[in-house]
Design an enzyme around this catalytic site. Structure first.
Site, PDB file in Angstrom:
ATOM      1  CB  ALA A  69     -42.976 -11.739  13.148  1.00 30.58           C
ATOM      2  N   GLY A 113     -41.635  -7.277  18.047  1.00 31.86           N
ATOM      3  CA  GLY A 113     -42.853  -7.908  18.525  1.00 31.86           C
ATOM      4  C   GLY A 113     -42.769  -8.380  19.955  1.00 31.86           C
ATOM      5  CD  GLU A 116     -45.115  -4.248  17.977  1.00 33.18           C
ATOM      6  OE1 GLU A 116     -45.723  -3.356  17.361  1.00 33.18           O
ATOM      7  OE2 GLU A 116     -44.647  -5.269  17.412  1.00 33.18           O
ATOM      8  CD  GLU A 136     -40.715  -3.284  15.036  1.00 35.96           C
ATOM      9  OE1 GLU A 136     -41.239  -4.275  15.570  1.00 35.96           O
ATOM     10  OE2 GLU A 136     -40.131  -2.391  15.704  1.00 35.96           O
TER      11      GLU A 136
END
Length: 265
Positions: A69, A113, A116, A136
């Site tokens: 992000a 991310g 992911e 994270e």
């Protein structure tokens, strides 16, 4: 090959293959709302076009596939989701099912991310310099875009849990060894290799491939049924964690370039 561009995403067609490129190399291809809208819109375009038989997703440049992000956008109070389409999930991709086979061409680091996003694809081709990881927990957060439940499903559980608990990354070679990815290729060759793999898919009967994908994932009416409860749990845990002091301390310590001081509250 024909191409259309916008500031955040490039969409190209080569034969029956659509290539979607996150076009923010200066920001390490971090995801903002424009990226989410661009990728999600491209998936809709592909779904509506029977000539598109496979989709390749990659990042611009040779350093980063996707850095996750856009923290600068978040710090300004901006959403990183596609306007009016938060249901598409992170990058307009992680929770937006498409019948068309998807291949992630990971051309560099894919952390948080980025990992992911890669795991949301059906197949993954990576350059030798690629790395994968979910850091994270080092920031007081969780991998809320599917990472905490998809990683243990896509590689040996104990190694996945080690990666989730420590936040430490693995190399492309290690990812190949444990079955997280399909291929490792030379730097600069990953997009070519991904398109070659997509071409091997695209020569087959498209309806057969799409039906096979739905059965393989247990998809009913566009919903990956086995993941539905995991998404609910992930969102609930994210919302709860986001109110904690540690969730504030992690990003603050990162911005201040210091070690975080955890309070477990």
């Amino acid at each position: 090959m024909t191409a259309t561009t916008d500031p955040a995403v490039l969409i190209e067609r080569t034969g029956n293959i659509m290539v979607i490129t996150i076009n923010r190399p200066a920001a390490r291809n971090a995801v903002n709302s424009a990226v989410s809208a661009g990728i999600g819109g491209a998936l809709d375009e592909a779904a509506a076009d029977s000539e598109v038989r496979a989709i390749v997703l990659t990042g611009a440049g040779d350093k980063s596939f996707c850095a996750g992000a856009d923290l600068k956008a978040i710090s300004r109070g901006e959403s990183v989701y596609a306007p009016e389409h938060k249901d598409w999930g992170f990058a307009g991709f992680v929770n937006k099912y498409t019948d068309k086979p998807t291949i992630a061409a990971v051309n560099g680091t894919a952390l948080g991310g980025g990992t992911e996003l890669a795991m949301a694809a059906d197949l993954i081709v990576a350059a030798e310099n690629a790395t994968f990881g979910l850091p994270e927990v080092k920031r007081g957060l969780i991998a809320g875009a599917g990472g905490v439940f998809r990683l243990p499903a896509q590689m040996p559980q104990r190694l996945a849990m080690e990666m989730i608990f420590t936040g430490d990354p693995i190399s492309a070679a290690r990812a190949l060894d444990v079955g997280l990815i399909n291929q490792v290729v030379l730097e600069g060759k990953v997009l070519e290799a991904a398109i070659d793999l997509a071409a091997r898919v695209a020569v087959n009967a498209p309806l057969s491939v799409q039906a096979s994908k739905r059965v393989a994932y247990g998809v009913v009416d566009g919903v990956h049924v086995a993941e539905a409860d995991r998404w609910d749990l992930s969102r609930a845990e994210w919302d709860l964690l986001a109110t904690s002091e540690d969730a504030k301390e992690g990003p603050r310590a990162f911005a201040e370039k210091r070690q975080p001081v955890w309070q477990a509250r």
